[in-house]
Design a protein around this motif. Structure first.
Motif, PDB file in Angstrom:
ATOM      1  N   VAL A  51       0.851  -1.184   0.000  1.00 25.35           N
ATOM      2  CA  VAL A  51       0.000   0.000   0.000  1.00 25.35           C
ATOM      3  C   VAL A  51       0.891   1.239   0.000  1.00 25.35           C
ATOM      4  O   VAL A  51       1.753   1.399   0.862  1.00 25.35           O
ATOM      5  CB  VAL A  51      -0.940   0.014   1.228  1.00 25.35           C
ATOM      6  CG1 VAL A  51      -1.784   1.289   1.248  1.00 25.35           C
ATOM      7  CG2 VAL A  51      -1.840  -1.224   1.216  1.00 25.35           C
ATOM      8  N   VAL A  56       0.919   5.322   0.129  1.00 30.67           N
ATOM      9  CA  VAL A  56       0.148   6.529   0.429  1.00 30.67           C
ATOM     10  C   VAL A  56       1.005   7.690  -0.050  1.00 30.67           C
ATOM     11  O   VAL A  56       2.165   7.820   0.361  1.00 30.67           O
ATOM     12  CB  VAL A  56      -0.128   6.672   1.948  1.00 30.67           C
ATOM     13  CG1 VAL A  56      -0.983   7.915   2.213  1.00 30.67           C
ATOM     14  CG2 VAL A  56      -0.824   5.420   2.497  1.00 30.67           C
ATOM     15  N   CYS A  73      -2.379   3.771  10.561  1.00 28.82           N
ATOM     16  CA  CYS A  73      -2.995   2.560  10.024  1.00 28.82           C
ATOM     17  C   CYS A  73      -3.455   1.749  11.221  1.00 28.82           C
ATOM     18  O   CYS A  73      -2.634   1.397  12.080  1.00 28.82           O
ATOM     19  CB  CYS A  73      -2.000   1.781   9.169  1.00 28.82           C
ATOM     20  SG  CYS A  73      -2.761   0.345   8.380  1.00 28.82           S
ATOM     21  N   GLU A  95     -10.529   6.296   7.235  1.00 29.26           N
ATOM     22  CA  GLU A  95     -11.294   5.737   6.132  1.00 29.26           C
ATOM     23  C   GLU A  95     -10.900   4.276   6.019  1.00 29.26           C
ATOM     24  O   GLU A  95      -9.740   3.928   6.202  1.00 29.26           O
ATOM     25  CB  GLU A  95     -11.011   6.506   4.841  1.00 29.26           C
ATOM     26  CG  GLU A  95     -11.426   7.974   4.988  1.00 29.26           C
ATOM     27  CD  GLU A  95     -11.220   8.765   3.710  1.00 29.26           C
ATOM     28  OE1 GLU A  95     -11.715   8.320   2.664  1.00 29.26           O
ATOM     29  OE2 GLU A  95     -10.564   9.812   3.776  1.00 29.26           O
ATOM     30  N   PHE A 110     -10.428   0.694   4.132  1.00 29.32           N
ATOM     31  CA  PHE A 110     -10.148   0.107   2.825  1.00 29.32           C
ATOM     32  C   PHE A 110      -9.934  -1.392   3.006  1.00 29.32           C
ATOM     33  O   PHE A 110      -9.470  -1.834   4.051  1.00 29.32           O
ATOM     34  CB  PHE A 110      -8.887   0.722   2.207  1.00 29.32           C
ATOM     35  CG  PHE A 110      -8.987   2.197   1.966  1.00 29.32           C
ATOM     36  CD1 PHE A 110      -9.532   2.702   0.793  1.00 29.32           C
ATOM     37  CD2 PHE A 110      -8.533   3.088   2.928  1.00 29.32           C
ATOM     38  CE1 PHE A 110      -9.629   4.074   0.584  1.00 29.32           C
ATOM     39  CE2 PHE A 110      -8.628   4.464   2.726  1.00 29.32           C
ATOM     40  CZ  PHE A 110      -9.174   4.951   1.555  1.00 29.32           C
ATOM     41  N   TYR A 115      -1.761  -1.199  -3.963  1.00 28.32           N
ATOM     42  CA  TYR A 115      -2.803  -0.175  -3.841  1.00 28.32           C
ATOM     43  C   TYR A 115      -2.144   1.182  -3.677  1.00 28.32           C
ATOM     44  O   TYR A 115      -1.107   1.295  -3.016  1.00 28.32           O
ATOM     45  CB  TYR A 115      -3.685  -0.450  -2.620  1.00 28.32           C
ATOM     46  CG  TYR A 115      -4.436  -1.758  -2.711  1.00 28.32           C
ATOM     47  CD1 TYR A 115      -5.736  -1.810  -3.227  1.00 28.32           C
ATOM     48  CD2 TYR A 115      -3.846  -2.943  -2.293  1.00 28.32           C
ATOM     49  CE1 TYR A 115      -6.411  -3.012  -3.322  1.00 28.32           C
ATOM     50  CE2 TYR A 115      -4.525  -4.154  -2.390  1.00 28.32           C
ATOM     51  CZ  TYR A 115      -5.803  -4.180  -2.904  1.00 28.32           C
ATOM     52  OH  TYR A 115      -6.477  -5.369  -3.003  1.00 28.32           O
ATOM     53  N   TYR A 116      -2.768   2.190  -4.274  1.00 30.62           N
ATOM     54  CA  TYR A 116      -2.254   3.551  -4.141  1.00 30.62           C
ATOM     55  C   TYR A 116      -3.338   4.434  -3.543  1.00 30.62           C
ATOM     56  O   TYR A 116      -4.454   4.490  -4.063  1.00 30.62           O
ATOM     57  CB  TYR A 116      -1.848   4.103  -5.513  1.00 30.62           C
ATOM     58  CG  TYR A 116      -0.631   3.424  -6.077  1.00 30.62           C
ATOM     59  CD1 TYR A 116       0.642   3.941  -5.833  1.00 30.62           C
ATOM     60  CD2 TYR A 116      -0.742   2.259  -6.827  1.00 30.62           C
ATOM     61  CE1 TYR A 116       1.773   3.310  -6.348  1.00 30.62           C
ATOM     62  CE2 TYR A 116       0.383   1.619  -7.338  1.00 30.62           C
ATOM     63  CZ  TYR A 116       1.631   2.159  -7.089  1.00 30.62           C
ATOM     64  OH  TYR A 116       2.741   1.533  -7.584  1.00 30.62           O
ATOM     65  N   LEU A 117      -2.987   5.098  -2.455  1.00 26.76           N
ATOM     66  CA  LEU A 117      -3.919   6.016  -1.804  1.00 26.76           C
ATOM     67  C   LEU A 117      -3.349   7.421  -1.939  1.00 26.76           C
ATOM     68  O   LEU A 117      -2.216   7.689  -1.527  1.00 26.76           O
ATOM     69  CB  LEU A 117      -4.075   5.658  -0.320  1.00 26.76           C
ATOM     70  CG  LEU A 117      -4.670   4.272  -0.042  1.00 26.76           C
ATOM     71  CD1 LEU A 117      -4.643   3.966   1.445  1.00 26.76           C
ATOM     72  CD2 LEU A 117      -6.095   4.183  -0.560  1.00 26.76           C
ATOM     73  N   ARG A 118      -4.140   8.300  -2.538  1.00 23.08           N
ATOM     74  CA  ARG A 118      -3.693   9.663  -2.816  1.00 23.08           C
ATOM     75  C   ARG A 118      -4.258  10.599  -1.760  1.00 23.08           C
ATOM     76  O   ARG A 118      -5.474  10.693  -1.588  1.00 23.08           O
ATOM     77  CB  ARG A 118      -4.191  10.061  -4.196  1.00 23.08           C
ATOM     78  CG  ARG A 118      -3.715  11.401  -4.694  1.00 23.08           C
ATOM     79  CD  ARG A 118      -4.413  11.685  -6.025  1.00 23.08           C
ATOM     80  NE  ARG A 118      -3.765  12.750  -6.765  1.00 23.08           N
ATOM     81  CZ  ARG A 118      -4.023  14.032  -6.578  1.00 23.08           C
ATOM     82  NH1 ARG A 118      -4.883  14.410  -5.654  1.00 23.08           N
ATOM     83  NH2 ARG A 118      -3.405  14.945  -7.310  1.00 23.08           N
ATOM     84  N   VAL A 164      -8.143  10.872   1.743  1.00 23.34           N
ATOM     85  CA  VAL A 164      -7.355   9.944   0.942  1.00 23.34           C
ATOM     86  C   VAL A 164      -8.303   9.112   0.106  1.00 23.34           C
ATOM     87  O   VAL A 164      -9.360   8.718   0.568  1.00 23.34           O
ATOM     88  CB  VAL A 164      -6.368   9.081   1.779  1.00 23.34           C
ATOM     89  CG1 VAL A 164      -6.313   9.464   3.197  1.00 23.34           C
ATOM     90  CG2 VAL A 164      -6.608   7.641   1.629  1.00 23.34           C
ATOM     91  N   ARG A 165      -7.933   8.934  -1.157  1.00 26.41           N
ATOM     92  CA  ARG A 165      -8.780   8.114  -2.027  1.00 26.41           C
ATOM     93  C   ARG A 165      -7.927   7.108  -2.768  1.00 26.41           C
ATOM     94  O   ARG A 165      -6.749   7.334  -3.046  1.00 26.41           O
ATOM     95  CB  ARG A 165      -9.574   8.992  -3.001  1.00 26.41           C
ATOM     96  CG  ARG A 165      -8.741   9.689  -4.034  1.00 26.41           C
ATOM     97  CD  ARG A 165      -9.599  10.540  -4.965  1.00 26.41           C
ATOM     98  NE  ARG A 165      -8.771  11.285  -5.897  1.00 26.41           N
ATOM     99  CZ  ARG A 165      -8.396  10.825  -7.093  1.00 26.41           C
ATOM    100  NH1 ARG A 165      -8.780   9.633  -7.491  1.00 26.41           N
ATOM    101  NH2 ARG A 165      -7.627  11.555  -7.886  1.00 26.41           N
ATOM    102  N   LEU A 166      -8.564   5.992  -3.068  1.00 27.27           N
ATOM    103  CA  LEU A 166      -7.909   4.918  -3.810  1.00 27.27           C
ATOM    104  C   LEU A 166      -7.802   5.355  -5.271  1.00 27.27           C
ATOM    105  O   LEU A 166      -8.785   5.794  -5.865  1.00 27.27           O
ATOM    106  CB  LEU A 166      -8.775   3.661  -3.692  1.00 27.27           C
ATOM    107  CG  LEU A 166      -8.157   2.307  -3.915  1.00 27.27           C
ATOM    108  CD1 LEU A 166      -6.914   2.094  -3.068  1.00 27.27           C
ATOM    109  CD2 LEU A 166      -9.184   1.229  -3.611  1.00 27.27           C
TER     110      LEU A 166
END
Length: 125
Positions: free
Chosen positions: A11, A13, A29, A60, A62, A70-73, A87-89
């Motif tokens: 993951v 971020v 986390c 949030e 996930f 996975y990338y969380l922006r 943060v969004r996927l």
């Protein structure tokens, strides 16, 4: 021998450069502080499969599948000093292109506290 089945997801971020936003939001986390994310940087976490809470301003949830990336922006919503971070996927191809185009680098090790999440329940904090 067969390759061992992965037990963790990768993951990332990341926080792309944003104008007029200062500070380094704390990233949690499952309630554990993993990093203070610097603007224009990313952190990489090995996250146990399953559902986890990633928190910058608000937690949030996930769901992560072992062996996947996975990338969380992260981005600050608004420009005032206490603007909340969301943060969004993001689709991996989109995220990887943005990381390249904006030269987003690994977070400073001095601000990165752990690279694991949910791997050792009941382990040291």
């Amino acid at each position: 021998a067969a390759a061992p089945t992965p037990r963790t997801a990768s993951v990332y971020v990341y926080w792309p450069p944003q104008q007029r936003v200062k500070g380094a939001p704390k990233v949690y986390c499952d309630g554990v502080l993993v990093a203070e994310l610097q603007k224009g940087h990313f952190i990489a976490l090995a996250v146990a499969g399953g559902t986890h809470a990633i928190k910058l301003s608000n937690a949030e949830t996930f769901s992560f599948e072992p062996g996947k990336r996975y990338y969380l922006r992260a981005s600050a919503e608004g420009f005032h000093r206490w603007a909340p971070f969301t943060v969004r996927l993001v689709d991996p191809a989109e995220a990887e292109a943005e990381l390249r185009e904006k030269s987003i680098a690994a977070n400073d090790p001095g601000h990165t506290y752990t690279q694991q999440c949910g791997a050792r329940p009941g382990g040291r904090r």
